[in-house]
Design an enzyme around this catalytic site. Structure first.
Site, PDB file in Angstrom:
ATOM      1  N   SER A  34       0.843  -1.188   0.000  1.00  0.00           N
ATOM      2  CA  SER A  34       0.000   0.000   0.000  1.00  0.00           C
ATOM      3  C   SER A  34       0.878   1.237   0.000  1.00  0.00           C
ATOM      4  O   SER A  34       2.008   1.216   0.509  1.00  0.00           O
ATOM      5  CB  SER A  34      -0.901   0.031   1.236  1.00  0.00           C
ATOM      6  OG  SER A  34      -1.552   1.286   1.370  1.00  0.00           O
ATOM      7  N   TYR A  60      -2.246  -0.325  10.017  1.00  0.00           N
ATOM      8  CA  TYR A  60      -2.332  -0.710   8.611  1.00  0.00           C
ATOM      9  C   TYR A  60      -1.002  -0.426   7.906  1.00  0.00           C
ATOM     10  O   TYR A  60      -0.475  -1.279   7.176  1.00  0.00           O
ATOM     11  CB  TYR A  60      -3.465   0.058   7.943  1.00  0.00           C
ATOM     12  CG  TYR A  60      -3.661  -0.281   6.485  1.00  0.00           C
ATOM     13  CD1 TYR A  60      -4.320  -1.443   6.103  1.00  0.00           C
ATOM     14  CD2 TYR A  60      -3.190   0.571   5.488  1.00  0.00           C
ATOM     15  CE1 TYR A  60      -4.508  -1.755   4.762  1.00  0.00           C
ATOM     16  CE2 TYR A  60      -3.373   0.268   4.148  1.00  0.00           C
ATOM     17  CZ  TYR A  60      -4.031  -0.894   3.786  1.00  0.00           C
ATOM     18  OH  TYR A  60      -4.200  -1.193   2.465  1.00  0.00           O
TER      19      TYR A  60
END
Length: 257
Positions: free
Chosen positions: A136, A149
């Site tokens: 990501s 995350y």
């Protein structure tokens, strides 16, 4: 050019979002694809052009190992491509408010699932194959409220680099794709990240899965066979620098005083 004709691929997290879109792109390019996910993916497989769907929780080491063996058996040969894409969203809590329980949950699916794919994937992968991990853009920058995350995805990039070096003698390439904000079931239009992404992104909008899958297609194809250990951002320019939208917002706030 960039044909996947005759190639075989397995995609974890292939029953939704980016994984489903990658499966459809690979199938359209000529690959025989198996999708792996926690839900019953038979209808999704038919819709995407995959030849089969295997049900597995990728946070489980045993289930990942079993699913990859099943994928090889269903395809009738070793894999050319493995996409480790299974993941879960986590946004909101600052580190001071976050819990170790939630951190463990996020790492179980975002990081350990990739680790298991890297551990067992090479056992069913051809020499000269390609492994593509979904990381990501959050792994490449600090964002308040994204600590858990971001950490889980940063670990994916680190695993990608280590695996690229370890698997190089077999000619197996290992790379990561780092999507920015992309509309999927994990990021619906009413998600609070959407207006933030639209302001931060130099292109001024949230991406779509169709705009991300090309990176996976390229990394699966023979034309990328000299690329390994890389983390490719597909993010509308967020990591390139501060967007005009952000500067204008700051200037407007400063002028208001």
């Amino acid at each position: 050019m960039f044909s996947l004709s005759g190639m075989t691929a397995a995609i974890t997290g292939g029953t939704s979002g980016i994984g489903e879109a990658v499966a459809a792109r690979f199938a359209a390019a000529g690959a025989r694809v198996v999708i792996i996910g926690r839900r019953d993916g038979r209808d999704i497989a038919r819709r995407s052009g995959a030849i089969a769907a295997i049900r597995a929780d990728c946070a489980s080491e045993d289930q990942v190992a079993r699913a990859l063996n099943e994928a090889r058996d269903v395809l009738g040969q070793e894999l050319d491509v493995l996409v480790n894409n299974a993941g879960v969203e986590n946004t909101g809590p600052m580190i001071a408010d976050a819990t170790a329980t939630e951190l463990q949950r996020v790492f179980d699916i975002n990081t350990f699932a990739v680790f298991y794919g890297l551990k067992y994937g090479p056992l069913v992968l051809k020499d000269g194959g390609s492994i593509i991990n979904t990381a990501s853009v959050a792994a490449l920058m600090g964002i308040p409220g994204y600590s858990q995350y971001s950490a889980s995805k940063a670990a994916v990039i680190s695993l990608t680099r280590s695996a690229a070096v370890e698997l190089a003698p077999r000619g197996i390439r290992v790379n990561a794709v780092c999507p920015g904000s992309v509309f999927t079931p994990m990021l619906p239009p009413d998600h609070p990240e959407v207006p933030l992404a639209m302001q931060m992104c130099p292109l001024g909008r949230v991406g779509t899965t169709d705009e991300v899958v090309g990176a996976y297609h390229f990394l699966a194809a023979a034309e990328s066979r000299y690329i390994t250990g890389q983390a490719l951002a597909v993010d509308g320019g967020i990591v390139a620098g501060v967007s005009l939208g952000t500067l204008e917002a700051v200037a407007t706030k400063a002028a208001a005083g």
